[in-house]
Design an enzyme around this catalytic site. Structure first.
Site, PDB file in Angstrom:
ATOM      1  CG  ASN A  40      -3.412  -2.451   6.950  1.00  0.00           C
ATOM      2  OD1 ASN A  40      -3.166  -2.302   5.755  1.00  0.00           O
ATOM      3  ND2 ASN A  40      -4.562  -2.941   7.373  1.00  0.00           N
ATOM      4  CE  LYS A  87      -3.889  -2.204   2.358  1.00  0.00           C
ATOM      5  NZ  LYS A  87      -4.771  -2.124   3.552  1.00  0.00           N
ATOM      6  CD  GLU A  99      -8.554  -9.622  -3.565  1.00  0.00           C
ATOM      7  OE1 GLU A  99      -9.398  -9.243  -2.733  1.00  0.00           O
ATOM      8  OE2 GLU A  99      -7.439 -10.069  -3.232  1.00  0.00           O
ATOM      9  CE1 TYR A 150      -9.310  -2.719  -0.024  1.00  0.00           C
ATOM     10  CE2 TYR A 150      -8.594  -1.116  -1.654  1.00  0.00           C
ATOM     11  CZ  TYR A 150      -8.297  -2.047  -0.674  1.00  0.00           C
ATOM     12  OH  TYR A 150      -6.984  -2.316  -0.355  1.00  0.00           O
ATOM     13  CG  HIS A 176      -5.415  -6.442  -0.026  1.00  0.00           C
ATOM     14  ND1 HIS A 176      -6.618  -6.573   0.627  1.00  0.00           N
ATOM     15  CD2 HIS A 176      -5.459  -7.291  -1.083  1.00  0.00           C
ATOM     16  CE1 HIS A 176      -7.359  -7.455  -0.033  1.00  0.00           C
ATOM     17  NE2 HIS A 176      -6.683  -7.897  -1.070  1.00  0.00           N
TER      18      HIS A 176
END
Length: 140
Positions: free
Chosen positions: A114, A11, A128, A51, A117
């Site tokens: 965080n 990310k 995905e 998402y 993913h």
């Protein structure tokens, strides 16, 4: 155990701190192979589609804004029981609860930022992966 593929995103909070190589080292140390990898700037449309499962959640807009705020590294990982193996090496979503040595314990800034993913199932991994890679992009 079966050889599986899973999907990963490094990310923006991690790419802005130049942690791609460090994250990759943890992934590879865990026995997973990176068989597809590309650094991209996710578009708003890509992030909203990716998402979509969270569309009705109050954090959806903030999540989309975050994921489009800077470059990300999308990856296809392969290994024995890859979905579970990668979820284990990522660590808990909350970095304060993540086990020592996991990616989130080592690099995450917060629950929201965080660092990574990972797919939560083999079925979602396939969906995905297909959003960001063609078969020609995956070289095992």
């Amino acid at each position: 155990m079966a050889i599986q593929r899973t999907f990963s995103i490094i990310k923006p909070d991690a790419t802005e701190r130049n942690l791609t190589g460090a994250v990759n080292a943890v992934i590879e140390k865990a026995g997973l192979r990176i068989i597809g990898q590309r650094r991209i700037k996710m578009t708003r449309e890509q992030a909203e589609r990716f998402y979509d499962v969270h569309k009705e959640r109050p954090f959806f807009g903030e999540l989309v804004d975050f994921m489009t705020s800077g470059p990300v590294v999308v990856q296809v990982l392969e290994g024995e029981n890859a979905v579970k193996a990668y979820r284990d090496v990522m660590g808990a979503t909350n970095p304060t609860e993540a086990a020592d040595g996991t990616i989130r314990k080592l690099f995450a800034k917060s629950i929201g930022e965080n660092s990574v993913h990972g797919s939560d199932s083999e079925e979602n991994a396939a969906i995905e992966i297909a959003q960001f890679f063609s078969l020609a992009d995956i070289v095992g």
